[in-house]
Design a protein around this motif. Structure first.
Motif, short mmCIF file in Angstrom:
data_model
loop_
_atom_site.label_atom_id
_atom_site.label_comp_id
_atom_site.label_asym_id
_atom_site.label_seq_id
_atom_site.Cartn_x
_atom_site.Cartn_y
_atom_site.Cartn_z
N TYR A 38 0.82 -1.21 0.00
CA TYR A 38 0.00 0.00 0.00
C TYR A 38 0.85 1.26 0.00
CZ TYR A 38 0.70 1.15 5.02
OH TYR A 38 1.23 1.49 6.24
N VAL A 40 0.21 5.69 1.05
CA VAL A 40 -0.67 6.78 1.49
C VAL A 40 -0.08 8.07 0.93
CG1 VAL A 40 -1.63 8.04 3.47
CG2 VAL A 40 -1.31 5.55 3.62
N HIS A 54 6.40 8.57 -4.15
CA HIS A 54 5.49 7.53 -3.66
C HIS A 54 5.41 6.38 -4.67
CE1 HIS A 54 3.79 9.07 0.10
NE2 HIS A 54 3.94 10.26 -0.40
N ARG A 148 8.85 -6.54 15.23
CA ARG A 148 8.37 -6.80 13.87
C ARG A 148 9.35 -7.69 13.10
NH1 ARG A 148 7.85 -1.06 11.53
NH2 ARG A 148 9.91 -0.99 12.51
N ASN A 162 2.55 -3.71 13.89
CA ASN A 162 2.41 -2.24 14.07
C ASN A 162 1.13 -1.92 14.83
OD1 ASN A 162 3.97 -2.91 11.59
ND2 ASN A 162 4.37 -0.72 11.64
N GLU A 187 11.96 3.28 14.37
CA GLU A 187 11.00 4.29 13.89
C GLU A 187 9.80 4.28 14.83
OE1 GLU A 187 9.37 3.20 10.04
OE2 GLU A 187 9.39 1.08 10.55
N ALA A 190 3.86 4.13 13.13
CA ALA A 190 3.40 4.57 11.80
C ALA A 190 4.09 5.89 11.43
CB ALA A 190 1.88 4.74 11.80
N ASN A 192 8.35 7.94 11.00
CA ASN A 192 9.81 7.95 11.20
C ASN A 192 10.12 8.91 12.34
OD1 ASN A 192 9.82 7.59 7.78
ND2 ASN A 192 10.95 6.15 9.05
N LEU A 211 10.80 1.77 7.57
CA LEU A 211 10.27 2.20 6.29
C LEU A 211 10.96 3.49 5.86
CD1 LEU A 211 7.95 1.62 4.17
CD2 LEU A 211 6.73 3.46 5.33
N ILE A 214 8.69 8.96 2.90
CA ILE A 214 8.78 10.03 1.90
C ILE A 214 8.94 11.38 2.62
CG2 ILE A 214 7.58 11.15 -0.05
CD1 ILE A 214 8.38 8.12 -0.50
N ARG A 216 10.28 11.77 5.62
CA ARG A 216 11.65 11.72 6.15
C ARG A 216 12.65 12.20 5.09
NH1 ARG A 216 15.88 8.48 5.17
NH2 ARG A 216 17.27 7.85 6.88
N THR A 249 7.57 11.88 11.85
CA THR A 249 7.15 12.33 10.52
C THR A 249 6.36 11.25 9.81
OG1 THR A 249 9.12 11.49 9.38
CG2 THR A 249 9.27 13.70 10.29
N SER A 250 5.37 11.69 9.06
CA SER A 250 4.66 10.79 8.14
C SER A 250 3.82 11.65 7.21
CB SER A 250 3.75 9.82 8.89
OG SER A 250 2.59 10.48 9.34
N ALA A 252 0.76 11.56 6.92
CA ALA A 252 -0.46 11.97 7.63
C ALA A 252 -0.15 13.04 8.68
CB ALA A 252 -1.11 10.76 8.28
#
Ligand code: PDD
Length: 295
Positions: A38, A40, A54, A148, A162, A187, A190, A192, A211, A214, A216, A249-250, A252
């Motif tokens: 996926y 986002v 992305h 994880r 997660n 991290e 959800a 960084n 992960l 983007i 970050r 950071t994310s 969202a």
């Protein structure tokens, strides 16, 4: 009759349809195995943000699980723009998921002739403004053990770990779980993580344990352009305790300051000065991209 709310048109396997009409098979491998990737993607005033990055990460994840991408980047771009238009052109968060598809039986082995399921949805996104920098929604967090798997660099929907880690945070009454593997920061559940110590910004280097965000990557670029020293190096858990600032950071959350970790105040419980400076730079960057639309 169900009244179709705003932002409820979805794309499913070639059609734009109301969310409540979108159905997938119970044999879909995304549902049965989490065999699925996926993304986002934030959209500001109708403009998808960092879309090529992305899409590049989407290809990385799809290649990693040997799922052949069903579309070219041009086709993805067209679908995303159409979905944004169907949902009113404004600021939105686009969720994109590609599953391996539905097989005729449940079997771990991947069948040869399987067609991926492609789903895109939109939800409303509120855009932080400079006003937000003056009164940010600061976050709290706890450190938890990162249990994880070894492919956290793949943006897979197999997110049970997660989910469990975020739930630990929720049950502790805080917003985010900061993940520690073998004594080192990886991290958030959800997001960084960046820390600041003596005016130097630090974030863990990319690896299979986190992960490659983007947001970050963009922050690192923006800080380099403005001569703010940012190092990508391993961060022991103790450095979090001693940090002057911690940010998450994310796509969202964008860039949010942590004001407490494990019940201890960071920067006396206030967003730090470097956070404010970098958040302003980030917002200016977005504004340039979306000018004249973004106020
Ligand atoms: N998650 N690390 C993890 C584990 C994440 O789930 C995310 C984002 C990030 C930040 O990546 P980016 O800056 O590209 O959004 C890092 C999204 C938003 C989600 O799962 O909803």
């Amino acid at each position: 009759m169900i009244k179709t709310p705003r932002n409820s048109v979805v794309y499913l396997n070639g059609s734009f349809i109301p969310q409540q009409d979108a159905k997938i098979s119970i044999l879909d491998r995304g549902f049965l195995f989490g065999d699925s990737i996926y993304e986002v993607i934030p959209v500001y005033q109708g403009v998808p943000f960092r879309l090529s990055q992305h899409l590049q990460r989407l290809h990385y994840s799809l290649d990693a699980i040997k799922l052949v991408t069903p579309f070219t980047d041009e086709a993805w771009t067209e679908i995303i723009h159409s979905l944004v238009a169907h949902n009113g052109h404004g600021s939105q968060s686009i969720y994109l998921q590609i599953t391996r598809g539905a097989a005729s039986t449940r079997d771990h082995a991947i069948p040869a002739d399987i067609k991926p399921t492609v789903l895109l949805m939109s939800s409303p996104l509120s855009t932080p403004s400079l006003e937000h920098v003056e009164a940010p929604s600061a976050l709290t967090a706890i450190c938890v053990n990162d249990f994880r798997w070894g492919h956290c660099d793949i943006k897979s929907t197999s997110l049970l770990a997660n989910v469990m880690l975020r739930q630990q945070a929720q049950e502790a009454g805080v917003d985010e779980a900061i993940l520690i593997r073998n004594g080192q920061l990886t991290e958030g559940s959800a997001s960084n993580v960046f820390i600041v110590k003596d005016q130097i910004v630090l974030t863990p280097p990319k690896s299979e344990y986190l992960l490659g965000g983007i947001t970050r990557d963009l922050l690192i670029e923006i800080m380099a352009q403005h001569h703010i020293e940012c190092r990508q190096e391993s961060i022991p858990q103790q450095a979090l305790v001693e940090a002057d600032e911690i940010w998450v950071t994310s796509s969202a959350k964008e860039l949010a300051p942590l004001t407490s970790l494990d019940g201890l105040a960071i920067n006396q419980g206030l967003p730090g000065p470097l956070w404010k400076k970098v958040a302003e730079l980030y917002i200016s960057f977005k504004r340039q991209l979306c000018v004249p639309k973004l106020a």
